[in-house]
Design an enzyme around this catalytic site. Structure first.
Site: not given
Ligand code: SRM
Ligand code: SF4
Length: 580
Positions: A78, A147, A232, A234, A456, A462, A501, A505
């Site tokens: 990323r 981030r 993290k 943001k 997502c 993922c 899930c 995201c």
């Molecule tokens: Fe996310 C984890 C994809 C935006 C909340 N996110 C992940 C992971 C890295 C899975 C992992 O930890 O193993 C996913 C990778 C999937 C893959 O195969 O690519 C993943 N997140 C994404 C992306 C690619 C979704 C998308 O479809 O675009 C986004 C990449 C953002 C970026 O460029 O930095 C993405 N993730 C978000 C957002 C939206 C936002 O930030 O505006 C959120 C919700 C906002 C927030 O942070 O509260 C988000 N991602 C999470 C979480 C939950 C964190 C938490 O507070 O509990 C995880 C799980 C974790 O961190 O353990 C996670």
């Molecule tokens: Fe993976 Fe859950 Fe984020 Fe979707 S919402 S990319 S399933 S961690």
């Protein structure tokens, strides 16, 4: 050994989350990445090293479709692209890397950046070096640090936007971790490269005083200290009325406020804090939360303010439980008044009362539009952000061709779409023709429903996905379009988001209709978000089967048609008439 303090309490090492001990052991974030990278026999990294890899912008994954025949390790990389702005040459280099080392797709993320999927271990170095050579970076795209910083990407007539972008880019640079392992491991550069920002003084820290060096001898980051953040962090910028960064879902938000006497002058920012989406099914300690509006600060103090809030998270975030470690829980548990006082004590200045700023809309613009400078911009809908070629719809090739020939600036949106900006009006027809030759009709990029969807990534890459998202979005869109036509709402815009899930995201907890994966083929159905993305939706039905989603929604949409008030949107109707 007691390693870290959280706010006012010292935490014994036995209580700390494992990641805390890892960070403490390797504050330069190097782990054992270099030897594993150099070992051609190793196709993957250890679980501990996976955590360090994230700080460098890479995730170790495996193709979950292929698990039955053994794990096939793959990597997702990323980039960090503040404000989602990508110069034309950089776009071409990124696209090239996707073709050479990835799965021939570029993925626009919900945070304005690109991901490369399907990279094998031997491709990691070349991709990292390729991104660096294109003047990009992946440092701190992931990990317990600040981030990618979001900024409005829509070129509009709002004169504040360039100033917001400049501040977003400045914060991104100044708040980046100053560790050197990235250069040493990926770029073969052993020289210490501390950007000028490392020398900038940070606000006085009362509860944690990072030492100058750790037992391993590695330099300690001047802002983050030896163990970085608990989780993290943001940041987003926006200007009302367009909430095109979904600002309330961020740990820290800056809402630009114009000088009432001079609308082109940025007076300052309303500071928002404590937003976040992630939650876990059945764990009441976790929940999605909208950021609170904390107060107003003059524009010149934005960096001090950001540093201050980062240190509040650093010192008060829960380092014992990673599911409860985001800044939003500090806000939820200690309250806004406490936060204001802590902010003032650390920053050395108090926030003034927040200025009025009302958001009314979140979504992107599609097709051709004028820019304030006389140029044109083009909004391109990208389903789930996946830039790829499929038969009859060669989006990747079309974009590549246009960027090669016309060199527009590429801008990524938080809605996973793309904007080509700064196009000369003289080139508009030729660009439209290139897209048409590749099967894309720019004037008809899909129904209003389709253009307001997000999914997502979920399966197969993922590791946390409980259900499908991106891969089932096309089927869902077709079913919804048919349903909307059936009830007489063919042109209705309804914000729809699906995630595999509850990590959230694609920010499902703000959508008018959301599906959140629970198990294969089963989703929680949530309803009641709004157009401005300023209201959380609510759980309507638990564990709905994928094939029953339309059946659940049909009666609600029929009621909406019969009972809606003039101009009322589906999410607002649900809150007024169904959930009350
Ligand atoms: Fe996310 C984890 C994809 C935006 C909340 N996110 C992940 C992971 C890295 C899975 C992992 O930890 O193993 C996913 C990778 C999937 C893959 O195969 O690519 C993943 N997140 C994404 C992306 C690619 C979704 C998308 O479809 O675009 C986004 C990449 C953002 C970026 O460029 O930095 C993405 N993730 C978000 C957002 C939206 C936002 O930030 O505006 C959120 C919700 C906002 C927030 O942070 O509260 C988000 N991602 C999470 C979480 C939950 C964190 C938490 O507070 O509990 C995880 C799980 C974790 O961190 O353990 C996670
Ligand atoms: Fe993976 Fe859950 Fe984020 Fe979707 S919402 S990319 S399933 S961690």
């Amino acid at each position: 050994m007691s390693t870290t303090t959280t706010g006012d309490a010292s935490i014994p090492a036995s209580k700390l989350a494992k990641n805390e001990l890892l960070k403490e052991a390797y504050p330069d974030l190097s782990g054992h990445l270099a030897p594993t990278l150099a070992d051609p026999a190793a196709d993957h990294f250890t679980e501990d090293d996976e955590q360090f890899l994230k700080f460098h912008g890479a995730y170790q994954q495996d193709d979950r479709d292929k698990r039955k025949t053994g794990k096939q390790y793959l990597f997702m990389i990323r980039a960090r692209i503040p404000g989602g702005r990508v110069p034309a040459a950089q776009y071409l280099a990124f696209d090239d890397l996707a073709g050479r080392y990835g799965n021939s797709t570029l993925r626009v993320t919900s945070r304005q950046t690109f991901q490369w999927h399907g990279v094998v271990k031997s491709g990691l170095g070349p991709v990292m070096r390729g991104i660096h050579a294109a003047l990009g970076t992946t440092i701190a795209a992931c990990g317990d640090v600040v981030r990618n910083v979001l900024a409005p990407s829509t070129p509009s007539t709002n004169p504040l936007l360039p100033q917001l972008y400049a501040d977003a880019a400045r914060l991104s640079a100044e708040l980046a971790p100053k560790q050197t392992a990235y250069h040493e491991i990926w770029l073969g550069d052993t020289e210490l490269k501390l950007p000028a920002a490392a020398a900038v003084a940070v606000p006085e820290i009362q509860s944690v005083t990072p030492e100058a060096a750790t037992p391993t001898g590695a330099a300690v980051d001047p802002l983050y200290g030896p163990t970085y953040l608990p989780r993290k962090f943001k940041i987003a910028f926006a200007v009302a009325p367009l909430n095109d960064t979904d600002i309330f879902t961020n740990c820290l938000g800056f809402v630009g406020i114009a000088d009432p006497a001079d609308p082109a002058r940025l007076l300052g920012y309303n500071l928002l804090a404590g937003g976040g989406m992630g939650t876990s099914h059945g764990n009441k300690e976790t929940f999605p939360r909208l950021a609170d509006v904390i107060g107003f600060l003059p524009a010149e103090r934005v960096l001090d303010a950001a540093r201050t809030v980062v240190t509040i998270h650093r010192d008060f975030g829960d380092r014992t439980n990673r599911k409860h470690a985001r800044l939003k829980y500090v806000l939820a548990e200690r309250g806004v008044e406490w936060f204001r006082a802590e902010f003032a004590a650390r920053a050395g200045f108090a926030l003034e009362s927040a200025r009025p700023a009302v958001f009314t809309r979140q979504l992107d613009l599609f097709g051709w539009h004028p820019q304030a400078d006389g140029q044109r911009f083009l909004g391109v809908y990208i389903e789930s952000g996946r830039i790829k070629d499929i038969p009859g719809h060669a989006l990747r090739t079309a974009l590549r061709t246009v960027v090669e020939r016309f060199a527009p600036e590429v801008r990524l949106t938080v809605q996973q779409n793309l904007i080509l900006a700064g196009v000369s009006p003289a080139d508009e027809a030729a660009i439209t023709a290139v897209f048409a030759q590749h099967g894309i009709d720019l004037a008809h990029q899909g129904s209003s429903f389709r253009k307001a969807t997000m999914a997502c990534v979920a399966l197969p890459t993922c590791g946390l996905a409980l259900a499908e998202a991106e891969r089932v979005l096309p089927v869902l869109i077709e079913r919804f379009e048919a349903l909307l036509a059936e009830v007489g709402l063919a042109e209705e815009e309804i914000v729809f988001r699906i995630t595999g899930c509850p990590n959230g995201c694609a920010r499902p907890f703000l959508a008018e209709i959301a599906l959140v994966g629970r198990a294969p083929g089963k989703y929680n159905l949530l309803l009641g978000g709004n157009e401005a993305s300023t209201r959380l939706n609510r759980l309507y039905r638990e564990s709905v089967k994928f094939d029953d989603v339309v059946t659940e929604l049909r009666p609600l949409l029929q009621r909406f048609v019969a009972e809606r008030q003039p101009g009322e949107r589906f999410g607002d109707f649900i809150v007024r008439a169904v959930l009350n």
